[in-house]
Design a protein around this motif. Structure first.
Motif, PDB file in Angstrom:
ATOM      1  N   ILE A 216      16.142 -11.400  22.115  1.00  0.00           N
ATOM      2  CA  ILE A 216      15.795 -12.644  21.429  1.00  0.00           C
ATOM      3  C   ILE A 216      16.904 -13.665  21.622  1.00  0.00           C
ATOM      4  CG2 ILE A 216      15.333 -13.714  19.191  1.00  0.00           C
ATOM      5  CD1 ILE A 216      14.368 -10.930  18.239  1.00  0.00           C
ATOM      6  N   PHE A 217      16.523 -14.843  22.089  1.00  0.00           N
ATOM      7  CA  PHE A 217      17.404 -15.998  22.117  1.00  0.00           C
ATOM      8  C   PHE A 217      16.694 -17.110  21.345  1.00  0.00           C
ATOM      9  CE2 PHE A 217      18.324 -13.434  25.789  1.00  0.00           C
ATOM     10  CZ  PHE A 217      19.715 -13.365  25.797  1.00  0.00           C
ATOM     11  N   THR A 218      17.458 -17.886  20.575  1.00  0.00           N
ATOM     12  CA  THR A 218      16.805 -18.843  19.681  1.00  0.00           C
ATOM     13  C   THR A 218      17.599 -20.134  19.542  1.00  0.00           C
ATOM     14  OG1 THR A 218      15.972 -19.196  17.432  1.00  0.00           O
ATOM     15  CG2 THR A 218      17.907 -17.792  17.659  1.00  0.00           C
TER      16      THR A 218
ATOM     17  N   HIS B 260      25.166 -20.085  14.788  1.00  0.00           N
ATOM     18  CA  HIS B 260      25.429 -19.783  16.195  1.00  0.00           C
ATOM     19  C   HIS B 260      24.140 -19.604  17.006  1.00  0.00           C
ATOM     20  CE1 HIS B 260      29.639 -19.361  15.125  1.00  0.00           C
ATOM     21  NE2 HIS B 260      29.292 -18.538  14.163  1.00  0.00           N
ATOM     22  N   PRO B 261      23.312 -20.641  17.076  1.00  0.00           N
ATOM     23  CA  PRO B 261      22.119 -20.553  17.924  1.00  0.00           C
ATOM     24  C   PRO B 261      22.523 -20.460  19.388  1.00  0.00           C
ATOM     25  CG  PRO B 261      22.478 -22.827  17.250  1.00  0.00           C
ATOM     26  CD  PRO B 261      23.479 -21.993  16.492  1.00  0.00           C
TER      27      PRO B 261
ATOM     28  N   LEU C 107      17.332 -10.962  12.764  1.00  0.00           N
ATOM     29  CA  LEU C 107      16.476 -10.204  13.672  1.00  0.00           C
ATOM     30  C   LEU C 107      17.055 -10.215  15.086  1.00  0.00           C
ATOM     31  CD1 LEU C 107      13.840  -8.633  13.931  1.00  0.00           C
ATOM     32  CD2 LEU C 107      12.660 -10.796  14.364  1.00  0.00           C
ATOM     33  N   ARG C 108      17.586 -11.350  15.509  1.00  0.00           N
ATOM     34  CA  ARG C 108      18.244 -11.424  16.818  1.00  0.00           C
ATOM     35  C   ARG C 108      19.398 -10.426  16.904  1.00  0.00           C
ATOM     36  NH1 ARG C 108      21.717 -16.743  18.325  1.00  0.00           N
ATOM     37  NH2 ARG C 108      22.752 -15.977  16.428  1.00  0.00           N
ATOM     38  N   ALA C 109      20.202 -10.354  15.854  1.00  0.00           N
ATOM     39  CA  ALA C 109      21.340  -9.427  15.856  1.00  0.00           C
ATOM     40  C   ALA C 109      20.869  -7.980  15.920  1.00  0.00           C
ATOM     41  CB  ALA C 109      22.197  -9.661  14.612  1.00  0.00           C
ATOM     42  N   GLU C 110      19.829  -7.654  15.154  1.00  0.00           N
ATOM     43  CA  GLU C 110      19.305  -6.283  15.178  1.00  0.00           C
ATOM     44  C   GLU C 110      18.807  -5.911  16.569  1.00  0.00           C
ATOM     45  OE1 GLU C 110      16.648  -5.053  11.876  1.00  0.00           O
ATOM     46  OE2 GLU C 110      17.032  -7.077  11.099  1.00  0.00           O
ATOM     47  N   ARG C 111      18.011  -6.797  17.166  1.00  0.00           N
ATOM     48  CA  ARG C 111      17.437  -6.469  18.476  1.00  0.00           C
ATOM     49  C   ARG C 111      18.503  -6.427  19.561  1.00  0.00           C
ATOM     50  NH1 ARG C 111      17.327  -5.021  22.492  1.00  0.00           N
ATOM     51  NH2 ARG C 111      15.838  -5.183  24.205  1.00  0.00           N
ATOM     52  N   ASN C 112      19.333  -7.453  19.615  1.00  0.00           N
ATOM     53  CA  ASN C 112      20.262  -7.563  20.738  1.00  0.00           C
ATOM     54  C   ASN C 112      21.424  -6.593  20.633  1.00  0.00           C
ATOM     55  OD1 ASN C 112      18.481  -9.586  21.347  1.00  0.00           O
ATOM     56  ND2 ASN C 112      19.979 -11.243  21.348  1.00  0.00           N
TER      57      ASN C 112
END
Length: 229
Positions: free
Chosen positions: A154-156, A198-199, A138-143
């Motif tokens: 998104i950062f996680t 890779h957080p 989801l982070r990859a999709e958004r960013n």
């Protein structure tokens, strides 16, 4: 009009406006606003902000500007324009209605919460340690701008490292994403599992919850910190 083209200033505003509009054929003109840019000491009063093809092209004060005859003028008298906000400590997906549990942490619920953040002008969030594996996709999709809709960046920390029978408290769930190592070897191994995704940050719970729980032992958090570096 005194037009400013300070790239740092423009960069601050772009995330905010990307929530409320897409690229438009005609420039959008926001007039009579008070702009707080977090760079200049004093707010820009009676300011005009021009958005051309989805990006800010000019910011200035006064009445005259190149697009003064545009049909896309929005009067913001009495209103403010600020940079998008950043929330640096959240736990995405845990809350749903009146319940707080890891079982609520689904993609659907996370997206619902992200839409709420965007609605309130939050441009980026940092989720700290109770995320499920789907957060990385989801982070990859958004960013990378492949997620349809309006959401903050998104950062996680992904899955954090905590203490057995300690922090963070269990949330009455069989789906606890937190690693709870008991030896240095387990701590280093758990960190390797987290790192492969890779957080953006490593999260560890060290505190004893105001004396109510066991604290993470020094040899464990020292090993985690060293391995993280």
């Amino acid at each position: 009009m005194k037009t400013r083209f300070n790239l740092s200033l423009l960069g601050l505003f772009i995330p905010l406006l990307s929530f409320s509009m897409s690229a438009s054929a005609a420039p959008l003109i926001f007039t009579h606003a008070t702009i707080i840019d977090a760079i200049h000491k004093a707010p820009l009063k009676n300011a005009t902000l021009v958005v051309d093809k989805g990006r800010i092209s000019a910011i200035g004060t006064g009445e005259n500007h190149p697009f003064s005859k545009s049909d896309h003028v929005i009067d913001l008298s009495g209103k403010y324009i600020i940079p998008a906000l950043i929330d640096t400590h959240i736990h995405l997906g845990l809350t749903k209605g009146n319940s707080v549990t890891d079982e609520n942490n689904t993609r659907e619920n996370v997206l619902r919460q992200l839409r709420m953040f965007a609605h309130y002008g939050v441009g980026a969030v940092l989720s700290l340690g109770r995320d499920q594996d789907f957060i990385y996709a989801l982070r990859a999709e958004r960013n990378h701008h492949t997620l349809p809709g309006v959401y903050p960046y998104i950062f996680t920390a992904g899955q954090g490292l905590g203490v057995t029978a300690g922090a963070p408290p269990a949330l009455k769930s069989n789906n606890d994403p937190v690693y709870r190592p008991q030896t240095v070897e387990e701590a280093e191994g758990d960190l390797v599992k987290v790192a492969k995704y890779h957080p953006d940050i490593i999260k560890i719970w060290v505190d004893d919850w105001l004396g109510k729980m066991p604290k993470m032992r020094p040899e464990l958090y020292r090993a985690i910190i060293a391995k993280a570096h």
